[in-house]
Write a protein that holds these residues in place. Structure first.
Motif, short mmCIF file in Angstrom:
data_model
loop_
_atom_site.label_atom_id
_atom_site.label_comp_id
_atom_site.label_asym_id
_atom_site.label_seq_id
_atom_site.Cartn_x
_atom_site.Cartn_y
_atom_site.Cartn_z
N ASP A 56 -9.89 4.07 15.62
CA ASP A 56 -10.64 3.46 15.25
C ASP A 56 -10.98 4.38 12.95
OD1 ASP A 56 -12.68 2.13 17.02
OD2 ASP A 56 -13.14 4.26 17.46
N LEU A 57 -10.50 5.10 13.44
CA LEU A 57 -10.96 5.52 11.61
C LEU A 57 -9.30 4.67 11.09
CD1 LEU A 57 -11.84 8.27 10.85
CD2 LEU A 57 -9.66 10.05 11.14
N ALA A 58 -8.52 5.08 11.92
CA ALA A 58 -6.98 3.61 11.52
C ALA A 58 -8.41 2.67 10.82
CB ALA A 58 -5.75 3.78 11.69
N LEU A 59 -8.58 2.35 11.52
CA LEU A 59 -9.06 0.64 11.54
C LEU A 59 -10.24 0.87 10.56
CD1 LEU A 59 -9.71 -0.51 15.40
CD2 LEU A 59 -7.59 -1.93 12.73
N GLY A 60 -10.54 1.90 10.25
CA GLY A 60 -12.00 2.10 8.88
C GLY A 60 -11.10 2.19 7.66
N HIS A 61 -9.95 2.24 7.64
CA HIS A 61 -8.54 2.28 6.68
C HIS A 61 -8.55 1.60 6.21
CE1 HIS A 61 -8.92 6.21 7.73
NE2 HIS A 61 -8.56 6.88 5.93
N VAL A 62 -8.37 0.22 6.96
CA VAL A 62 -8.41 -1.06 6.47
C VAL A 62 -9.12 -1.81 6.05
CG1 VAL A 62 -6.62 -2.94 7.59
CG2 VAL A 62 -5.90 -1.05 9.12
N ARG A 63 -10.14 -1.31 6.81
CA ARG A 63 -11.76 -1.97 5.73
C ARG A 63 -11.35 -1.64 5.20
NH1 ARG A 63 -13.37 -6.14 5.14
NH2 ARG A 63 -14.97 -5.45 4.65
N ALA A 64 -11.22 -0.81 4.31
CA ALA A 64 -11.95 0.02 3.36
C ALA A 64 -11.30 0.02 2.05
CB ALA A 64 -11.65 1.49 2.90
N ILE A 120 1.08 -1.12 0.41
CA ILE A 120 -0.20 -0.19 -0.04
C ILE A 120 1.02 1.48 0.41
CG2 ILE A 120 -2.01 1.38 0.78
CD1 ILE A 120 -2.49 -2.11 0.45
N LEU A 121 0.66 2.57 -0.90
CA LEU A 121 0.98 3.88 -1.41
C LEU A 121 0.11 4.75 -0.12
CD1 LEU A 121 3.18 5.42 -1.54
CD2 LEU A 121 2.51 5.47 -3.91
N VAL A 122 0.93 4.87 1.18
CA VAL A 122 0.57 5.78 1.70
C VAL A 122 0.96 7.52 2.12
CG1 VAL A 122 -0.35 6.70 3.83
CG2 VAL A 122 0.14 3.89 3.71
N THR A 123 0.06 8.20 0.49
CA THR A 123 0.73 9.33 0.95
C THR A 123 0.38 10.22 1.84
OG1 THR A 123 -1.41 10.23 -0.25
CG2 THR A 123 -0.10 9.29 -1.65
N GLY A 124 1.48 10.80 2.55
CA GLY A 124 0.86 12.03 3.51
C GLY A 124 1.11 11.35 4.94
N GLY A 125 1.40 9.39 5.01
CA GLY A 125 1.35 8.65 5.98
C GLY A 125 2.41 8.88 6.91
N SER A 158 -0.51 8.47 9.96
CA SER A 158 0.70 7.71 10.95
C SER A 158 0.02 6.40 12.41
CB SER A 158 1.26 8.41 12.16
OG SER A 158 0.41 9.34 12.82
N HIS A 159 -1.48 6.62 12.30
CA HIS A 159 -2.11 5.99 12.93
C HIS A 159 -2.71 4.69 11.62
CE1 HIS A 159 -1.90 9.14 16.17
NE2 HIS A 159 -2.34 8.04 17.05
N THR A 160 -2.45 5.43 10.91
CA THR A 160 -3.04 4.06 9.91
C THR A 160 -1.96 3.55 9.28
OG1 THR A 160 -5.08 5.62 8.78
CG2 THR A 160 -3.98 3.78 7.54
N CYS A 161 -0.67 3.85 9.79
CA CYS A 161 0.47 3.41 8.92
C CYS A 161 0.47 1.90 10.04
CB CYS A 161 1.48 3.39 9.01
SG CYS A 161 1.24 4.71 7.01
N VAL A 162 -0.24 2.33 11.30
CA VAL A 162 0.59 0.91 12.47
C VAL A 162 0.02 0.14 12.53
CG1 VAL A 162 -0.22 0.63 15.06
CG2 VAL A 162 1.42 2.71 14.37
N GLU A 163 -1.89 0.62 11.55
CA GLU A 163 -2.46 -1.14 12.10
C GLU A 163 -2.23 -1.73 10.07
OE1 GLU A 163 -4.67 -1.35 14.05
OE2 GLU A 163 -3.94 0.49 15.38
N LEU A 164 -2.37 -1.11 9.25
CA LEU A 164 -1.80 -1.64 8.40
C LEU A 164 -0.93 -2.58 8.36
CD1 LEU A 164 -1.90 1.12 5.18
CD2 LEU A 164 -3.70 -0.64 5.38
#
Ligand code: NAD
Ligand code: UD1
Length: 339
Positions: free
Chosen positions: A238-246, A4-9, A15-21
Motif C-alpha cells: 500500500d505504501l509503495a502504491l502511495g508513492h506511485v500516486r504521489a 524516476i531516480l529512486v535513491t535507496g531503491g 524495493s517494493h516501490t520499484c516493483v510498483e513503478l
C-alpha cells in the motif's frame, strides 16, 4: 512517462516501490550504496515485474555519482528513500544521522537544481509528530520530533519547504509514513534487518521462525485498549502504491504537499501478535517487560487528506500484512542471506 531516480531503491520500502513503478510503466534508475540492503533485492524486483531497471551502486553523498546519473539518464523525478532509520542509533551517533540524512539530501537537491530536475517525493515519518496530543493524527498537528532521527526528517521537510518558497517551479511531496510492515506477496522481497530487529513485526517473525526465543512486549500499562502500544501498521505494498500516486500527482504540478500514509486504524501490540500467530499457525511466546524509553501510547493517522487530495487509500488489513510478512520470513529465514 519519464524516468524516476529512486535513491535507496534496494532497501525495504524502496524495493517494493520499484516493483510498483515498473509495473505501472515507469522507467527506473536506482542509486544505493547497499549499506543496509542487498543487490539481490534488485534482481528480485526485476524478476517480479519482468522488467529491468538501472542500478548504480554508489552513495548520494558522492557528487560524481550524482553527476553521472543526471548527465546520462533522462531523470524527471526523484523518490528519495536513502538514509539511516534506526532511532536508538541516532541517539548514540547523531552526527552520523545529520550527515547522511540532512547533508546527503542537500547535495541531492543541489544536483537536482543544477540539472533542472525539480520533482521530488521525500520519505518522511510519523515520528515528526512526536507524542501527539490526540489521535488520529492530522497533517496540521504540531511537529515536535524528539530524537535525532525524527529531527533529521523534520529538518529535511523544512529545507524542502524553504526551497519551494524560493522557487515555486519545484513539485515536492512530503510523505509521512506510519509503521510499514509486510512484504511482497511473492515472498521474494521483504524486510531484512541487520542484527536483532528493533521493530515489532520483524522481531515476531524471527521468533516464529525460531531465530529468537521470545518477544518482549514493552509495557502493558499504557492508556490503550489492552494496555500495550497502539500503532498504525500499513502494508508495504500500500505504501509503495502511495508513492506511485504521489508521482502521478506531481505530474499535475501541485507545488508542495504533505500527506500521511497510514491506514487510519490502530492495532495494539497484542492484536498484532494474535494476527501473526494466526498467519504462522503457531503460538508465539512472549513476556510483558517494562516500557521502552521514548515510546508513545498511541499513534495512528487521519487519512482523510490522503483520500481527498492524493486519491489514495490503503487496501490491506493486518491479516494480509501478517500473512505476507510470514511468507517472506519462512521462505527466506536469513533474509537475502548476505547480511
Ligand atoms: P532501508 O534501510 O531498508 O532503505 C534505505 C536504503 O538507502 C538502503 O538500501 C541503504 O543501503 C540506502 N542508503 C542509505 N544511505 C545511503 C546513501 N548515503 N547513499 C546511497 N544509499 C544509501 O529503509 P526503509 O525502511 O526502506 O526506509 C526508507 C526511507 O523511509 C528512509 O528514509 C526511512 O527513514 C523512511 N522511513 C522508514 C520507515 C520504516 O519504518 N521503515 C518509517 C518512516 C520513514
Ligand atoms: C519506531 C520508531 C519510529 C520509526 C518506526 C518504524 C522509536 C521510538 N520509533 O516506531 O521512529 O518510524 O519504528 O521504523 O523507535 N514493541 C514491543 N516489542 C518489541 C518491539 C516493539 O513490544 O520487541 C512495541 C513498541 O513498544 C511499540 C510497538 O511495538 O509499542 C511498535 O514498535 P516499533 O515497531 O519499534 O515501531 P515504533 O516504536 O512505532
Amino acid at each position: 512517462m519519464g524516468k524516476i531516480l529512486v535513491t535507496g531503491g534496494a532497501g525495504y520500502i524502496g524495493s517494493h516501490t520499484c516493483v510498483e513503478l515498473l509495473s505501472s510503466g515507469y522507467e527506473v534508475v536506482v542509486v544505493d550504496n547497499l549499506e543496509n540492503s542487498s543487490k539481490k533485492a534488485i534482481e528480485r524486483v526485476e524478476s517480479i515485474s519482468g522488467k529491468n531497471l538501472d542500478l548504480v551502486i554508489g552513495d548520494i553523498r558522492d557528487e560524481k555519482i550524482l553527476d553521472k546519473i543526471f548527465m546520462n539518464q533522462m531523470v524527471d523525478s526523484v523518490i528519495h528513500f536513502a538514509g539511516y532509520k534506526a532511532v536508538g542509533e541516532s541517539v548514540e551517533f547523531p552526527l552520523k544521522y545529520y550527515e547522511n540524512n540532512v547533508s546527503g539530501t542537500i547535495l541531492l537537491l543541489e544536483k537536482m537544481k543544477e540539472y533542472n530536475v525539480k520533482n521530488i517525493v521525500f520519505s518522511s515519518s510519523a515520528t515528526v509528530y512526536g507524542d501527539p496530543h490526540e489521535v488520529p493524527i492530522k497533517e496540521g498537528f504540531p511537529l515536535k520530533p524528539y530524537n535525532p532521527y525524527g529531527k533529521t526528517k523534520r529538518m529535511v521537510e523544512m529545507i524542502l519547504e524553504d526551497l519551494y518558497e524560493s522557487d515555486k517551479s519545484w513539485n515536492i511531496a512530503l510523505l509521512r509514513y506510519f509503521n510499514p510492515v509486510g512484504a511482497h506477496e511473492s515472498g521474494l522481497i521483504g524486510e531484512d534487518p541487520r542484527g536483532i530487529p528493533n521493530n515489532l513485526t520483524p522481531y515476531i517473525t524471527q521468533v516464529a521462525v525460531g531465530k529468537l526465543k521470545k518477544l518482549s512486549v514493552f509495557g502493558n500499562d499504557y492508556p490503550t485498549k489492552d494496555g500495550t502500544g497502539v500503532r498504525d501498521f500499513i502494508h508495504v505494498k500500500d505504501l509503495a502504491l502511495g508513492h506511485v500516486r504521489a508521482i502521478e500527482k506531481i505530474m499535475e504540478k501541485p507545488g508542495l504537499f504533505c500527506v500521511n500514509l497510514g491506514t487510519g486504524k490502530g492495532y495494539s501490540v497484542l492484536e498484532v501478535l494474535k494476527a501473526f500467530e494466526k498467519a504462522c499457525k503457531k503460538e508465539i511466546p512472549y513476556s510483558i517487560e517494562p516500557r521502552r524509553p521514548g515510546d508513545i501510547a498511541k499513534c495512528y493517522a487521519d487519512t482523510n487528506y490522503a483520500k481527498e487530495f492524493l486519491k489514495w487509500e490503503a487496501m490491506f488489513g493486518i491479516e494480509k500484512m501478517a500473512e505476507d510478512a510470514w511468507n517472506w520470513q519462512k521462505n527466506n529465514p536469513d533474509g537475502y542471506g548476505d547480511n
